[in-house]
Write a protein that holds these residues in place. Structure first.
Motif, PDB file in Angstrom:
ATOM      1  N   ASN A   1      10.940  -5.066  -6.110  1.00 53.77           N
ATOM      2  CA  ASN A   1      11.213  -5.275  -4.689  1.00 53.77           C
ATOM      3  C   ASN A   1      10.381  -4.328  -3.827  1.00 53.77           C
ATOM      4  O   ASN A   1       9.816  -4.740  -2.804  1.00 53.77           O
ATOM      5  N   ASN A   2      10.273  -3.051  -4.232  1.00 55.01           N
ATOM      6  CA  ASN A   2       9.445  -2.097  -3.483  1.00 55.01           C
ATOM      7  C   ASN A   2       7.982  -2.522  -3.487  1.00 55.01           C
ATOM      8  O   ASN A   2       7.284  -2.406  -2.472  1.00 55.01           O
ATOM      9  N   ILE A   3       7.533  -3.012  -4.626  1.00 57.09           N
ATOM     10  CA  ILE A   3       6.135  -3.451  -4.746  1.00 57.09           C
ATOM     11  C   ILE A   3       5.859  -4.639  -3.819  1.00 57.09           C
ATOM     12  O   ILE A   3       4.807  -4.708  -3.173  1.00 57.09           O
ATOM     13  N   LEU A   4       6.808  -5.550  -3.723  1.00 54.19           N
ATOM     14  CA  LEU A   4       6.624  -6.714  -2.840  1.00 54.19           C
ATOM     15  C   LEU A   4       6.561  -6.284  -1.373  1.00 54.19           C
ATOM     16  O   LEU A   4       5.762  -6.812  -0.600  1.00 54.19           O
ATOM     17  N   VAL A   5       7.389  -5.299  -1.008  1.00 52.53           N
ATOM     18  CA  VAL A   5       7.359  -4.769   0.362  1.00 52.53           C
ATOM     19  C   VAL A   5       6.005  -4.117   0.633  1.00 52.53           C
ATOM     20  O   VAL A   5       5.348  -4.390   1.641  1.00 52.53           O
ATOM     21  N   GLU A   6       5.550  -3.274  -0.311  1.00 49.98           N
ATOM     22  CA  GLU A   6       4.254  -2.595  -0.165  1.00 49.98           C
ATOM     23  C   GLU A   6       3.112  -3.592  -0.072  1.00 49.98           C
ATOM     24  O   GLU A   6       2.161  -3.406   0.685  1.00 49.98           O
ATOM     25  N   SER A   7       3.207  -4.652  -0.870  1.00 49.39           N
ATOM     26  CA  SER A   7       2.163  -5.664  -0.883  1.00 49.39           C
ATOM     27  C   SER A   7       2.079  -6.350   0.481  1.00 49.39           C
ATOM     28  O   SER A   7       0.986  -6.555   1.022  1.00 49.39           O
ATOM     29  N   GLN A   8       3.235  -6.658   1.042  1.00 47.30           N
ATOM     30  CA  GLN A   8       3.289  -7.280   2.366  1.00 47.30           C
ATOM     31  C   GLN A   8       2.709  -6.340   3.423  1.00 47.30           C
ATOM     32  O   GLN A   8       1.949  -6.772   4.300  1.00 47.30           O
ATOM     33  N   GLN A   9       3.037  -5.032   3.302  1.00 48.74           N
ATOM     34  CA  GLN A   9       2.531  -4.042   4.268  1.00 48.74           C
ATOM     35  C   GLN A   9       1.004  -3.928   4.218  1.00 48.74           C
ATOM     36  O   GLN A   9       0.362  -3.757   5.253  1.00 48.74           O
ATOM     37  N   LEU A  10       0.436  -4.029   3.009  1.00 50.11           N
ATOM     38  CA  LEU A  10      -1.024  -3.962   2.873  1.00 50.11           C
ATOM     39  C   LEU A  10      -1.702  -5.104   3.624  1.00 50.11           C
ATOM     40  O   LEU A  10      -2.822  -4.990   4.100  1.00 50.11           O
ATOM     41  N   LYS A  11      -0.983  -6.222   3.702  1.00 56.50           N
ATOM     42  CA  LYS A  11      -1.522  -7.427   4.330  1.00 56.50           C
ATOM     43  C   LYS A  11      -1.466  -7.321   5.852  1.00 56.50           C
ATOM     44  O   LYS A  11      -2.315  -7.850   6.549  1.00 56.50           O
TER      45      LYS A  11
END
Ligand code: GTP
Ligand code: MN
Ligand code: MN
Ligand code: MN
Ligand code: MN
Ligand code: MN
Length: 196
Positions: free
Chosen positions: A185-195
């Protein structure tokens, strides 16, 4: 994670949903990895994906022919695309669920190998019939953690994946305990933030 988990159905539930959809099967092949990056960072696992002829990232596997047994078709595609030897073939026990889109029912499989065996399978990819055609690249999914707790997976998840392959990757990483659901879940949030 909720929406991802809810996308996956059981094979018997898909029988009524097939209609005009094509049927395919793809597989998440992985092993533990003892490889160490920069003399200090454990790579943890090898997870096999491929760059396809259309430029997208996906799992090895493919379309099941009419009347063909699903596991037979899956193993046939794995032979064509990655040169998988018979002793490494998958069976029904590796089935984890099916992903239904308007055009396709994709039956999905997960199999863990010993590290030495997955390395052998990787070496065989260059000898496969479809290498350099359907299959233009072999890759390992980064699931390690760099210094300062930085993780490469959020960036990796921004690549362009075919069909449901990104969901299948996320789902299988959690299923196999390569990462916990909260780490994912943290990785998905971080991935979205990178975008953003
Ligand atoms: P040919 O041998 O050229 O017919 O291709 P194939 O049989 O290997 O089929 P392919 O693997 O390209 O994919 C068949 C269908 O599955 C297509 O509709 C793709 O969009 C879809 N597909 C391909 N890879 C994946 C994957 O990793 N996951 C999912 N869910 N679908 C995929
Ligand atoms: Mn394929
Ligand atoms: Mn194929
Ligand atoms: Mn194809
Ligand atoms: Mn095919
Ligand atoms: Mn083909």
């Amino acid at each position: 994670m909720e929406s991802i988990l809810s996308k996956r159905v059981n094979r018997n539930e898909t029988e009524i949903e097939i209609g005009n959809r094509k049927i395919a099967a793809h597989a998440f092949l992985y092993s533990p990895s003892t490889k160490i990056l920069f003399n200090s960072i454990p790579m943890r696992y090898s997870i096999m994906m491929q760059i396809r002829f259309d430029g997208k990232i996906g799992f090895p596997g493919g379309l099941i022919d009419k009347g063909e047994n699903i596991e037979f078709g899956l193993n046939r595609e794995l032979k064509e695309e990655i040169g998988l030897e018979e002793k490494f073939y998958l069976d029904e026990s590796n089935y984890v669920g099916s992903y239904v889109t308007p055009k396709l029912v994709d039956h999905f499989y997960v199999k863990e190998y010993f590290e030495k065996d997955l390395e052998r399978i990787e070496r065989g990819v260059l000898e496969a019939k479809d290498w350099g055609g359907e299959t233009l690249g072999l890759l390992r999914v980064p699931v390690h953690t760099l210094h300062d707790n930085r993780k490469p997976l959020p960036a990796f998840l921004l690549h362009n994946f075919i069909a449901d392959a990104r969901d299948q990757l996320i789902h299988s990483i959690v299923d196999t305990d390569v990462l916990s659901e909260s780490e994912m879940n943290n990785i998905l949030v971080e991935s979205q933030q990178l975008k953003d």
